[in-house]
Write a protein that holds these residues in place. Sequence first.
Motif, PDB file in Angstrom:
ATOM      1  N   LEU A 156     -30.223  52.590  11.911  1.00  0.00           N
ATOM      2  CA  LEU A 156     -30.146  51.870  11.983  1.00  0.00           C
ATOM      3  C   LEU A 156     -28.576  51.276  12.971  1.00  0.00           C
ATOM      4  CD1 LEU A 156     -30.898  51.142   8.218  1.00  0.00           C
ATOM      5  CD2 LEU A 156     -31.876  50.661  10.370  1.00  0.00           C
ATOM      6  N   CYS A 157     -27.576  51.685  13.599  1.00  0.00           N
ATOM      7  CA  CYS A 157     -27.605  51.372  14.513  1.00  0.00           C
ATOM      8  C   CYS A 157     -26.861  52.689  15.582  1.00  0.00           C
ATOM      9  CB  CYS A 157     -25.749  51.148  14.357  1.00  0.00           C
ATOM     10  SG  CYS A 157     -24.839  49.999  15.159  1.00  0.00           S
ATOM     11  N   ALA A 158     -26.405  53.692  15.857  1.00  0.00           N
ATOM     12  CA  ALA A 158     -26.594  55.089  16.178  1.00  0.00           C
ATOM     13  C   ALA A 158     -27.784  54.966  17.125  1.00  0.00           C
ATOM     14  CB  ALA A 158     -26.054  55.565  15.789  1.00  0.00           C
ATOM     15  N   GLY A 159     -28.490  54.872  16.405  1.00  0.00           N
ATOM     16  CA  GLY A 159     -30.122  55.044  16.963  1.00  0.00           C
ATOM     17  C   GLY A 159     -30.559  53.525  17.907  1.00  0.00           C
ATOM     18  N   ILE A 160     -30.458  52.748  17.112  1.00  0.00           N
ATOM     19  CA  ILE A 160     -30.988  51.107  18.337  1.00  0.00           C
ATOM     20  C   ILE A 160     -30.265  51.084  19.015  1.00  0.00           C
ATOM     21  CG2 ILE A 160     -30.643  48.992  17.981  1.00  0.00           C
ATOM     22  CD1 ILE A 160     -31.405  49.173  15.023  1.00  0.00           C
ATOM     23  N   ILE A 161     -28.754  51.247  18.711  1.00  0.00           N
ATOM     24  CA  ILE A 161     -27.827  50.696  20.148  1.00  0.00           C
ATOM     25  C   ILE A 161     -27.960  52.005  21.478  1.00  0.00           C
ATOM     26  CG2 ILE A 161     -25.525  51.161  20.758  1.00  0.00           C
ATOM     27  CD1 ILE A 161     -26.256  48.263  19.843  1.00  0.00           C
ATOM     28  N   GLY A 162     -28.181  53.413  21.117  1.00  0.00           N
ATOM     29  CA  GLY A 162     -28.669  54.228  21.958  1.00  0.00           C
ATOM     30  C   GLY A 162     -30.231  53.797  22.940  1.00  0.00           C
ATOM     31  N   TYR A 163     -31.338  53.310  21.944  1.00  0.00           N
ATOM     32  CA  TYR A 163     -32.226  53.075  22.641  1.00  0.00           C
ATOM     33  C   TYR A 163     -31.719  51.731  23.609  1.00  0.00           C
ATOM     34  CZ  TYR A 163     -37.134  51.477  22.304  1.00  0.00           C
ATOM     35  OH  TYR A 163     -38.460  50.762  22.724  1.00  0.00           O
ATOM     36  N   ARG A 164     -31.096  51.171  22.926  1.00  0.00           N
ATOM     37  CA  ARG A 164     -30.694  49.904  24.152  1.00  0.00           C
ATOM     38  C   ARG A 164     -29.911  50.375  25.271  1.00  0.00           C
ATOM     39  NH1 ARG A 164     -32.139  44.515  23.531  1.00  0.00           N
ATOM     40  NH2 ARG A 164     -30.222  42.801  25.358  1.00  0.00           N
ATOM     41  N   ALA A 165     -29.236  51.406  25.318  1.00  0.00           N
ATOM     42  CA  ALA A 165     -28.738  51.715  26.189  1.00  0.00           C
ATOM     43  C   ALA A 165     -29.350  52.373  27.314  1.00  0.00           C
ATOM     44  CB  ALA A 165     -27.526  52.745  26.132  1.00  0.00           C
ATOM     45  N   LEU A 166     -30.362  53.493  26.575  1.00  0.00           N
ATOM     46  CA  LEU A 166     -31.676  54.157  27.587  1.00  0.00           C
ATOM     47  C   LEU A 166     -32.065  53.192  28.605  1.00  0.00           C
ATOM     48  CD1 LEU A 166     -32.647  56.873  28.608  1.00  0.00           C
ATOM     49  CD2 LEU A 166     -34.036  56.571  26.197  1.00  0.00           C
ATOM     50  N   SER A 167     -32.703  52.212  27.647  1.00  0.00           N
ATOM     51  CA  SER A 167     -33.517  51.409  28.114  1.00  0.00           C
ATOM     52  C   SER A 167     -32.511  50.659  28.799  1.00  0.00           C
ATOM     53  CB  SER A 167     -34.262  50.489  27.284  1.00  0.00           C
ATOM     54  OG  SER A 167     -33.440  49.517  26.750  1.00  0.00           O
ATOM     55  N   LEU A 205     -23.125  48.510  37.388  1.00  0.00           N
ATOM     56  CA  LEU A 205     -22.550  48.664  36.042  1.00  0.00           C
ATOM     57  C   LEU A 205     -22.820  47.267  34.710  1.00  0.00           C
ATOM     58  CD1 LEU A 205     -20.305  50.557  34.394  1.00  0.00           C
ATOM     59  CD2 LEU A 205     -18.742  48.720  35.588  1.00  0.00           C
ATOM     60  N   ARG A 206     -23.458  48.287  34.085  1.00  0.00           N
ATOM     61  CA  ARG A 206     -23.978  46.843  32.772  1.00  0.00           C
ATOM     62  C   ARG A 206     -23.305  48.086  31.527  1.00  0.00           C
ATOM     63  NH1 ARG A 206     -30.193  46.933  33.305  1.00  0.00           N
ATOM     64  NH2 ARG A 206     -29.920  45.155  33.112  1.00  0.00           N
ATOM     65  N   SER A 207     -23.752  46.309  30.646  1.00  0.00           N
ATOM     66  CA  SER A 207     -22.597  46.709  29.200  1.00  0.00           C
ATOM     67  C   SER A 207     -24.241  47.012  27.931  1.00  0.00           C
ATOM     68  CB  SER A 207     -21.608  45.699  28.990  1.00  0.00           C
ATOM     69  OG  SER A 207     -21.917  44.651  28.361  1.00  0.00           O
ATOM     70  N   VAL A 208     -24.002  46.491  26.574  1.00  0.00           N
ATOM     71  CA  VAL A 208     -25.289  46.830  25.781  1.00  0.00           C
ATOM     72  C   VAL A 208     -23.987  45.601  24.774  1.00  0.00           C
ATOM     73  CG1 VAL A 208     -26.327  47.414  24.009  1.00  0.00           C
ATOM     74  CG2 VAL A 208     -26.194  48.554  26.683  1.00  0.00           C
TER      75      VAL A 208
END
Length: 329
Positions: free
Chosen positions: A146-157, A273-276
């Motif tokens: 619910l956070c680690a997964g979602i943020i990782g998914y957004r970072a990967l995209s 160089l991008r942020s999330v």
Amino acid sequence: MKAWTTSDRAGEVVASDLPLPTIEPGEVLVKVEACGVCRTDLHVIDQELPVHRPGVVPGHQVVGIVHAVGPAVRRLHVGDRVGVAWLRSTCGACSWCREGRENLCPDSRYTGWDAHGGFAEYTAAPEAYVYQLPLTVDPVTTAPLLCAGIIGYRALSRAHLPPGGRLGMYGFGSSAHITARLATAGGAQLFVMTRGAADRELARTAGAVFVGAATDAPPVTLDAAIVFAPAGELVPRALEATRRGGTVVLAGIHMSDIPTMTYRDHLFDERDLRSVTANTRADGSSFLRVANALGVSPTITRYTFEQTRAALDDLRAGRSCGSLVVTST
């Protein structure tokens, strides 16, 4: 109810007795089954993020059962299993919300920072920002998604990794090891640079083709890299390791200062160089569907509710790897 709250003293949480949350119109009351422990919780507790609510209950990776519903709740019912995540509310009217980029809303509010979160027996949350989950899911293995997964998914995209590309990961904690499962499912080659023998071993288990210390250079040029560690000194290293036209994504909400960089060595040749910044609800819904289809299951270290302080201390000290989860029993 029993809860853990922040203290005036940075770095400390306090065992507290709080009233049962009052639910407003459009909100649900959730009996917490499990809550993941996130580095962002440490940033809140350690006051590396500014204090938004003194004495707040941290925790924003919550899985639980709907215990009561407020007026105007239509979608959820008592007995439903739900997930409560970091993003708690947005204004719905600003340009970013209207563009589908609600994670950038200036009036956004967050679970466990602006409002009480999941290190408690109960938490309240707006129905519109709660994810309905199948009753069959395991609350403990679902919580970190619910956070680690979602943020990782957004970072990967945001990394724009080409099919079968070389992905560097700097840091290999909860979010990184979940993201690794997504990336390898898509054919990516993983190059992991991280501190801690346990994290490096977990990276090997996850299929990394190269595992080194946090400051090591990968043996080949990367197509993209994600910096999960909140260590600004790793940003120039990640850019130096990335090919022309490659992308480096910074996945954390807080990071130490980034050292001086040179245009020629770090940003020239069209490196991005991008942020999330947080996530949208659409990110969460999409990721949870993908995670279910791929059978993503984090490596878990489990703690009882009474061990919440120990879980936070273990994360701060790097004494555990994978995802840490506090359970109600």
